[in-house]
Design a protein around this motif. Structure first.
Motif, mmCIF file in Angstrom:
data_model
loop_
_atom_site.group_PDB
_atom_site.id
_atom_site.type_symbol
_atom_site.label_atom_id
_atom_site.label_comp_id
_atom_site.label_asym_id
_atom_site.label_seq_id
_atom_site.Cartn_x
_atom_site.Cartn_y
_atom_site.Cartn_z
ATOM 1 N N PHE A 47 -3.131 35.774 -3.372
ATOM 2 C CA PHE A 47 -1.768 35.744 -2.814
ATOM 3 C C PHE A 47 -1.226 34.320 -2.784
ATOM 4 O O PHE A 47 -0.080 34.075 -3.154
ATOM 5 C CB PHE A 47 -1.778 36.360 -1.420
ATOM 6 N N ALA A 48 -2.045 33.359 -2.345
ATOM 7 C CA ALA A 48 -1.602 31.975 -2.228
ATOM 8 C C ALA A 48 -1.360 31.348 -3.605
ATOM 9 O O ALA A 48 -0.419 30.556 -3.762
ATOM 10 C CB ALA A 48 -2.621 31.157 -1.453
ATOM 11 N N CYS A 73 -11.451 39.475 1.625
ATOM 12 C CA CYS A 73 -10.274 38.925 2.306
ATOM 13 C C CYS A 73 -9.954 37.524 1.805
ATOM 14 O O CYS A 73 -8.788 37.198 1.569
ATOM 15 C CB CYS A 73 -10.507 38.908 3.816
ATOM 16 N N GLY A 99 -8.543 37.895 -1.685
ATOM 17 C CA GLY A 99 -7.184 38.410 -1.618
ATOM 18 C C GLY A 99 -6.193 37.360 -1.152
ATOM 19 O O GLY A 99 -5.088 37.255 -1.690
ATOM 20 N N TYR A 100 -6.596 36.581 -0.155
ATOM 21 C CA TYR A 100 -5.726 35.507 0.311
ATOM 22 C C TYR A 100 -5.499 34.473 -0.783
ATOM 23 O O TYR A 100 -4.366 33.989 -0.971
ATOM 24 C CB TYR A 100 -6.314 34.842 1.562
ATOM 25 N N GLN A 153 -9.261 31.673 -7.771
ATOM 26 C CA GLN A 153 -8.850 32.716 -6.832
ATOM 27 C C GLN A 153 -9.568 34.036 -7.079
ATOM 28 O O GLN A 153 -9.588 34.891 -6.214
ATOM 29 C CB GLN A 153 -7.331 32.908 -6.875
ATOM 30 N N THR A 187 -0.426 32.926 -6.320
ATOM 31 C CA THR A 187 0.746 33.504 -6.982
ATOM 32 C C THR A 187 2.049 32.953 -6.384
ATOM 33 O O THR A 187 3.084 33.010 -7.028
ATOM 34 C CB THR A 187 0.754 35.037 -6.865
ATOM 35 N N LEU A 188 1.998 32.413 -5.159
ATOM 36 C CA LEU A 188 3.201 31.847 -4.560
ATOM 37 C C LEU A 188 3.479 30.432 -5.027
ATOM 38 O O LEU A 188 4.567 29.925 -4.838
ATOM 39 C CB LEU A 188 3.072 31.838 -3.031
#
Length: 88
Positions: free
Chosen positions: A83-84, A76, A79-80, A36, A86-87
């Motif tokens: 974010f993905a 972008c 960043g996506y 990531q 960490t979920l």
């Protein structure tokens, strides 16, 4: 031979780094734990090179604009992915 002040090297560097930043997270290799973050080392210098390529009276400003667009896209994507991941 000295580089001319109005050459398009900065724009070309921005384009290469921006494309590498978009492609790097999707390479088929074992990057467990840091996939990531693979876009950021290419996207951030790509943005800097594109800004330098756009300032002043230089050739190849269109190439620098495309480098900035690809670098922004790489940011972008990175960043996506951060974010993905960490979920999960």
């Amino acid at each position: 031979m000295a580089e001319r002040a109005d050459s398009g090297v900065w724009g070309l560097l921005a384009l290469v780094f921006g494309l590498a930043g978009v492609v790097a997270p999707f390479l088929p290799m074992d990057m467990s734990g840091y996939r990531q973050y693979a876009a950021f080392p290419f996207a951030l210098p790509g943005l800097v090179f594109s800004i330098v390529g756009l300032i002043g009276n230089r050739r190849a400003k269109a190439v620098a604009v495309f480098g900035a667009m690809f670098s922004g896209l790489a940011l972008c994507v990175g960043g996506y992915l951060v974010f993905a991941f960490t979920l999960r």
